[in-house]
Design a protein around this motif. Structure first.
Motif, PDB file in Angstrom:
ATOM      1  N   ARG A  44      -2.386  31.641  30.428  1.00 28.06           N
ATOM      2  CA  ARG A  44      -1.121  31.141  29.864  1.00 28.06           C
ATOM      3  C   ARG A  44      -0.484  32.111  28.865  1.00 28.06           C
ATOM      4  NH1 ARG A  44       0.824  25.231  27.407  1.00 28.06           N
ATOM      5  NH2 ARG A  44       2.946  25.475  28.178  1.00 28.06           N
ATOM      6  N   PRO A  45      -1.228  32.581  27.849  1.00 24.39           N
ATOM      7  CA  PRO A  45      -0.569  33.550  26.944  1.00 24.39           C
ATOM      8  C   PRO A  45      -0.117  34.805  27.688  1.00 24.39           C
ATOM      9  CG  PRO A  45      -2.936  33.331  26.434  1.00 24.39           C
ATOM     10  CD  PRO A  45      -2.591  32.251  27.403  1.00 24.39           C
ATOM     11  N   TYR A  46      -0.897  35.239  28.676  1.00 20.85           N
ATOM     12  CA  TYR A  46      -0.517  36.421  29.455  1.00 20.85           C
ATOM     13  C   TYR A  46       0.850  36.188  30.110  1.00 20.85           C
ATOM     14  CZ  TYR A  46      -1.110  40.536  32.430  1.00 20.85           C
ATOM     15  OH  TYR A  46      -0.944  41.763  33.035  1.00 20.85           O
ATOM     16  N   VAL A  47       1.004  34.992  30.697  1.00 14.94           N
ATOM     17  CA  VAL A  47       2.263  34.664  31.379  1.00 14.94           C
ATOM     18  C   VAL A  47       3.395  34.518  30.357  1.00 14.94           C
ATOM     19  CG1 VAL A  47       3.462  32.887  32.738  1.00 14.94           C
ATOM     20  CG2 VAL A  47       1.130  33.589  33.369  1.00 14.94           C
ATOM     21  N   VAL A  48       3.162  33.732  29.310  1.00 22.95           N
ATOM     22  CA  VAL A  48       4.221  33.446  28.330  1.00 22.95           C
ATOM     23  C   VAL A  48       4.763  34.738  27.706  1.00 22.95           C
ATOM     24  CG1 VAL A  48       4.651  32.469  26.037  1.00 22.95           C
ATOM     25  CG2 VAL A  48       3.468  31.105  27.769  1.00 22.95           C
ATOM     26  N   PHE A  49       3.858  35.608  27.244  1.00 25.28           N
ATOM     27  CA  PHE A  49       4.349  36.779  26.512  1.00 25.28           C
ATOM     28  C   PHE A  49       4.837  37.886  27.448  1.00 25.28           C
ATOM     29  CE2 PHE A  49       1.911  34.334  23.442  1.00 25.28           C
ATOM     30  CZ  PHE A  49       2.885  34.204  22.446  1.00 25.28           C
ATOM     31  N   GLY A 228      -0.286  34.237  20.615  1.00 20.30           N
ATOM     32  CA  GLY A 228      -1.614  33.859  21.097  1.00 20.30           C
ATOM     33  C   GLY A 228      -1.672  32.353  21.260  1.00 20.30           C
ATOM     34  N   GLY A 229      -2.818  31.861  21.686  1.00 15.76           N
ATOM     35  CA  GLY A 229      -3.005  30.426  21.853  1.00 15.76           C
ATOM     36  C   GLY A 229      -3.028  29.720  20.512  1.00 15.76           C
ATOM     37  N   ILE A 230      -2.589  28.468  20.497  1.00 10.63           N
ATOM     38  CA  ILE A 230      -2.503  27.688  19.257  1.00 10.63           C
ATOM     39  C   ILE A 230      -3.895  27.506  18.635  1.00 10.63           C
ATOM     40  CG2 ILE A 230      -2.663  25.443  20.453  1.00 10.63           C
ATOM     41  CD1 ILE A 230      -0.283  26.017  17.542  1.00 10.63           C
ATOM     42  N   ASP A 231      -4.937  27.604  19.469  1.00  5.34           N
ATOM     43  CA  ASP A 231      -6.306  27.466  18.951  1.00  5.34           C
ATOM     44  C   ASP A 231      -6.729  28.670  18.101  1.00  5.34           C
ATOM     45  OD1 ASP A 231      -6.175  29.044  21.266  1.00  5.34           O
ATOM     46  OD2 ASP A 231      -8.251  28.635  21.825  1.00  5.34           O
ATOM     47  N   LEU A 232      -5.907  29.725  18.071  1.00  4.68           N
ATOM     48  CA  LEU A 232      -6.270  30.928  17.310  1.00  4.68           C
ATOM     49  C   LEU A 232      -5.670  30.954  15.896  1.00  4.68           C
ATOM     50  CD1 LEU A 232      -5.959  33.757  20.003  1.00  4.68           C
ATOM     51  CD2 LEU A 232      -7.997  32.511  19.283  1.00  4.68           C
ATOM     52  N   VAL A 233      -4.839  29.959  15.561  1.00  4.83           N
ATOM     53  CA  VAL A 233      -4.141  30.005  14.266  1.00  4.83           C
ATOM     54  C   VAL A 233      -5.142  30.117  13.111  1.00  4.83           C
ATOM     55  CG1 VAL A 233      -2.625  28.761  12.684  1.00  4.83           C
ATOM     56  CG2 VAL A 233      -2.117  28.785  15.126  1.00  4.83           C
ATOM     57  N   PHE A 234      -6.180  29.283  13.162  1.00  6.87           N
ATOM     58  CA  PHE A 234      -7.243  29.390  12.168  1.00  6.87           C
ATOM     59  C   PHE A 234      -8.589  29.415  12.862  1.00  6.87           C
ATOM     60  CE2 PHE A 234     -10.487  28.058   9.251  1.00  6.87           C
ATOM     61  CZ  PHE A 234     -10.175  28.787   8.127  1.00  6.87           C
ATOM     62  N   PRO A 235      -9.490  30.290  12.491  1.00  8.44           N
ATOM     63  CA  PRO A 235      -9.336  31.287  11.430  1.00  8.44           C
ATOM     64  C   PRO A 235      -8.740  32.635  11.886  1.00  8.44           C
ATOM     65  CG  PRO A 235     -11.598  31.291  12.212  1.00  8.44           C
ATOM     66  CD  PRO A 235     -10.873  30.232  13.020  1.00  8.44           C
ATOM     67  N   HIS A 236      -8.680  32.873  13.205  1.00 11.83           N
ATOM     68  CA  HIS A 236      -8.409  34.243  13.668  1.00 11.83           C
ATOM     69  C   HIS A 236      -7.107  34.818  13.118  1.00 11.83           C
ATOM     70  CE1 HIS A 236      -8.803  37.779  16.059  1.00 11.83           C
ATOM     71  NE2 HIS A 236      -7.789  37.501  16.862  1.00 11.83           N
ATOM     72  N   HIS A 237      -5.999  34.115  13.315  1.00  7.03           N
ATOM     73  CA  HIS A 237      -4.718  34.681  12.880  1.00  7.03           C
ATOM     74  C   HIS A 237      -4.532  34.620  11.363  1.00  7.03           C
ATOM     75  CE1 HIS A 237      -2.922  34.335  17.188  1.00  7.03           C
ATOM     76  NE2 HIS A 237      -3.752  35.342  17.036  1.00  7.03           N
ATOM     77  N   TRP A 256       5.301  34.532  14.079  1.00  5.15           N
ATOM     78  CA  TRP A 256       4.098  34.138  14.825  1.00  5.15           C
ATOM     79  C   TRP A 256       4.466  33.069  15.847  1.00  5.15           C
ATOM     80  CZ3 TRP A 256      -0.891  36.164  13.980  1.00  5.15           C
ATOM     81  CH2 TRP A 256      -0.961  37.112  12.946  1.00  5.15           C
ATOM     82  N   MET A 257       4.129  33.339  17.122  1.00  7.34           N
ATOM     83  CA  MET A 257       4.425  32.369  18.187  1.00  7.34           C
ATOM     84  C   MET A 257       3.123  31.976  18.883  1.00  7.34           C
ATOM     85  SD  MET A 257       7.906  34.058  19.784  1.00  7.34           S
ATOM     86  CE  MET A 257       8.126  32.824  21.091  1.00  7.34           C
ATOM     87  N   HIS A 258       2.934  30.664  19.064  1.00  7.62           N
ATOM     88  CA  HIS A 258       1.682  30.179  19.649  1.00  7.62           C
ATOM     89  C   HIS A 258       1.920  29.285  20.858  1.00  7.62           C
ATOM     90  CE1 HIS A 258       0.236  31.409  15.604  1.00  7.62           C
ATOM     91  NE2 HIS A 258      -0.767  31.838  16.341  1.00  7.62           N
ATOM     92  N   ASN A 259       1.175  29.547  21.912  1.00  2.89           N
ATOM     93  CA  ASN A 259       1.292  28.712  23.108  1.00  2.89           C
ATOM     94  C   ASN A 259       0.293  27.562  23.074  1.00  2.89           C
ATOM     95  OD1 ASN A 259      -0.526  31.240  24.039  1.00  2.89           O
ATOM     96  ND2 ASN A 259      -1.192  29.429  25.155  1.00  2.89           N
ATOM     97  N   GLY A 260       0.701  26.430  23.666  1.00  4.55           N
ATOM     98  CA  GLY A 260      -0.175  25.259  23.782  1.00  4.55           C
ATOM     99  C   GLY A 260      -1.248  25.493  24.833  1.00  4.55           C
ATOM    100  N   MET A 261      -2.240  24.636  24.818  1.00  2.96           N
ATOM    101  CA  MET A 261      -3.386  24.778  25.721  1.00  2.96           C
ATOM    102  C   MET A 261      -3.143  24.079  27.050  1.00  2.96           C
ATOM    103  SD  MET A 261      -5.761  26.414  23.963  1.00  2.96           S
ATOM    104  CE  MET A 261      -4.417  27.442  23.460  1.00  2.96           C
ATOM    105  N   LEU A 262      -3.893  24.500  28.053  1.00  3.97           N
ATOM    106  CA  LEU A 262      -3.896  23.784  29.329  1.00  3.97           C
ATOM    107  C   LEU A 262      -4.818  22.576  29.194  1.00  3.97           C
ATOM    108  CD1 LEU A 262      -2.175  25.382  31.156  1.00  3.97           C
ATOM    109  CD2 LEU A 262      -4.150  26.021  32.514  1.00  3.97           C
ATOM    110  N   PRO A 304       1.224  21.330  25.161  1.00  9.56           N
ATOM    111  CA  PRO A 304       0.087  21.357  26.097  1.00  9.56           C
ATOM    112  C   PRO A 304       0.628  21.186  27.518  1.00  9.56           C
ATOM    113  CG  PRO A 304      -0.112  19.545  24.492  1.00  9.56           C
ATOM    114  CD  PRO A 304       1.216  20.171  24.274  1.00  9.56           C
ATOM    115  N   LEU A 305      -0.078  21.711  28.486  1.00 11.87           N
ATOM    116  CA  LEU A 305       0.390  21.629  29.871  1.00 11.87           C
ATOM    117  C   LEU A 305      -0.728  21.056  30.734  1.00 11.87           C
ATOM    118  CD1 LEU A 305       2.731  22.373  31.800  1.00 11.87           C
ATOM    119  CD2 LEU A 305       1.698  24.631  32.046  1.00 11.87           C
ATOM    120  N   ALA A 306      -0.391  19.994  31.472  1.00 14.39           N
ATOM    121  CA  ALA A 306      -1.407  19.363  32.323  1.00 14.39           C
ATOM    122  C   ALA A 306      -1.647  20.223  33.555  1.00 14.39           C
ATOM    123  CB  ALA A 306      -0.949  17.966  32.728  1.00 14.39           C
ATOM    124  N   PHE A 307      -2.910  20.437  33.856  1.00 13.01           N
ATOM    125  CA  PHE A 307      -3.275  21.220  35.031  1.00 13.01           C
ATOM    126  C   PHE A 307      -3.928  20.288  36.035  1.00 13.01           C
ATOM    127  CE2 PHE A 307      -6.180  23.800  37.557  1.00 13.01           C
ATOM    128  CZ  PHE A 307      -5.325  24.799  37.965  1.00 13.01           C
TER     129      PHE A 307
END
Ligand SMILES: [Zn+2]
Length: 450
Positions: A44-49, A228-237, A256-262, A304-307
């Motif tokens: 997803r981040p690969y596609v979004v960015f 990056g993914g929204i799960d990276l905001v803390f602690p990574h980013h 800073w732009m964050h994508n939602g999870m699948l 978030p996006l349903a898969f």
């Protein structure tokens, strides 16, 4: 030029996109840790960015897109040990798989895909600056960032400092001056088969410092968009922000732009532990790159996006609709009367990159074009699909392979002999090959299934 606005996680608001230099826009998105094959969520981040870069280029900006690959990490040491392999060897193999798998998305490659192992010098330089400025301290070969020396710490994730957990567990806990501190450099440990020399002894970098160093090396300071993914905001980013600001006195990124999870369809989180994750290559085998990219585009990147099989099927139908529209069009300028839909498409992208709202505008364009004579110019559609990275949907079909034509002939013969079950079986076999049989007045026709 359109006014473009993006939602900035740093300020929690939509902010106008005002780049440092319109001809040198910098985007950095955190990529995978290569300890296993990537799953569909990693795409997803690969596609979004990748799409974001295409959009900004469409709007006239010059863009450099960097997506790193983390090839030094505890997960890699653990996976290599479990497999009885060298960690560098495993990381190399998984990097090659990641490149091959994402290549099949058809979006092209980022401008730079730095490996942490190739940026040890910039990493050591950054850690050195932090130690020198007293924002970091060395102890028994480890180096830790002293969080409480930076007043603004927590500004990105807006968490209460007292409630923070760096997620480093017991590792190094007895060496930290404050449980809040996090590792910049880790002394070499028994069982780790890679290590580099440093002023603090042999060891290897922590995860967060890798990204601060690689991003600065390739894009400079205060580059435009860190993603990056929204799960990276803390602690990574949060830690990337802190390291660079403390070492350089200037911010790493302007926005800073964050994508939602699948998510699995039942509202369940997709996770290895739940066992509902599918490999990217596996999904690409099933639907191909263009359909998967269209699927990602159906959701707003922040949500978030349903898969689910259903959502993939819907994307397949959308791809078919676009292909069919393309067959009625001809290369050339689209008529002005269709421009309103094209403009609505790009306006939706200009407002926080809303692909979910842009796609309906694209379908309206198709609906209106379908009412015009055959041979209408396709330039608008080509432009919109190009920004989404699915322009391949307009490529002329190569036509069915001989094997499919032979199956189709056998099906026609079976129908002639009223062997309906055999005819159905051959139809299913063709469908599995990606070809749909349509019976028309001129006999049967083979059409690409998606
Ligand atoms: Zn990162």
């Amino acid at each position: 030029m359109r006014t473009i606005r993006f939602y900035d996680t740093g300020t929690r608001e939509l902010r106008p996109f005002e780049p440092r230099d319109p001809n040198a826009v910098g985007i950095y998105a955190c990529g995978p840790t290569v300890y296993s094959r990537v799953h569909v969520g990693n795409a997803r981040p690969y596609v979004v960015f990748s799409q974001l870069k295409r959009f900004l280029e469409h709007e006239g900006y010059g863009v450099t897109f960097v997506a790193n690959i983390t090839d030094i990490n505890d997960k890699i040491y653990d996976a290599a040990r479990a497999a009885g392999r060298e960690s560098a060897d495993l990381a190399r193999e998984m990097t090659a798989h990641y490149v091959a798998d994402t290549e099949r998305l058809g979006l092209g490659r980022p401008d730079h895909e730095p490996l942490a192992s190739e940026y040890i010098d910039p990493i050591l330089d950054l850690i050195g600056a932090l130690v020198e400025r007293d924002h970091a301290y060395a102890v028994e070969g480890d180096v830790y960032f002293r969080v409480r020396t930076l007043d603004s710490y927590g500004s990105l994730s807006r968490r209460d400092v007292e409630q923070m957990d760096q997620g480093e567990g017991v590792e190094g806990a007895h060496l930290k001056q404050d449980p809040l501190d996090f590792a910049l450099w880790k002394a070499h440990k028994e069982g780790e088969d890679t290590a580099w020399d440093s002023p603090w002894g042999r060891g290897r970098p922590g995860w967060h410092i890798e990204c601060s160093a690689m991003a600065e090396s390739l894009l400079g300071l205060e580059f435009d968009i860190h993603g990056g993914g929204i799960d990276l905001v803390f602690p990574h980013h949060e830690n990337e922000v802190a390291q660079t600001l403390a070492a350089r006195g200037r911010p790493l990124a302007r926005m800073w732009m964050h994508n939602g999870m699948l998510e699995a369809s039942e509202g369940k989180k997709m996770a290895k532990s739940v066992g509902n994750i599918r490999g990217l290559a596996d999904v690409l085998d099933e639907v191909g790159g263009a359909v998967l990219v269209l699927y990602f585009s159906t959701g707003h990147y922040r949500q978030p996006l349903a898969f689910s099989p259903k959502s993939l099927e819907a994307a397949g139908n959308a791809a078919r609709r676009i292909r069919e529209a393309g067959r009625r069009l001809a290369p050339g300028d689209s008529p002005d009367e269709l421009a309103v839909h094209r403009d609505a498409f790009f306006d939706a992208l200009a407002e926080d990159f809303n692909t979910a709202q842009a796609l309906p505008a694209l379908y309206e364009w198709i609906g209106a074009a379908n009412k015009l004579p055959e041979g209408t110019g396709d330039s608008h559609l080509r432009e919109m699909l190009g920004v989404l990275g699915v322009e391949s949907l307009l490529e002329a079909d190569e036509g069915p392979p001989d094997e499919a034509l032979e199956l189709a002939d056998r099906r026609a013969a079976a129908r002639g002999a009223k062997e309906w079950a055999e005819a159905d079986r051959l139809r299913d076999e063709l469908l599995a090959m990606g070809w749909e049989v349509r019976d028309g007045p001129q006999g049967q026709e083979l059409v690409r299934a998606s």
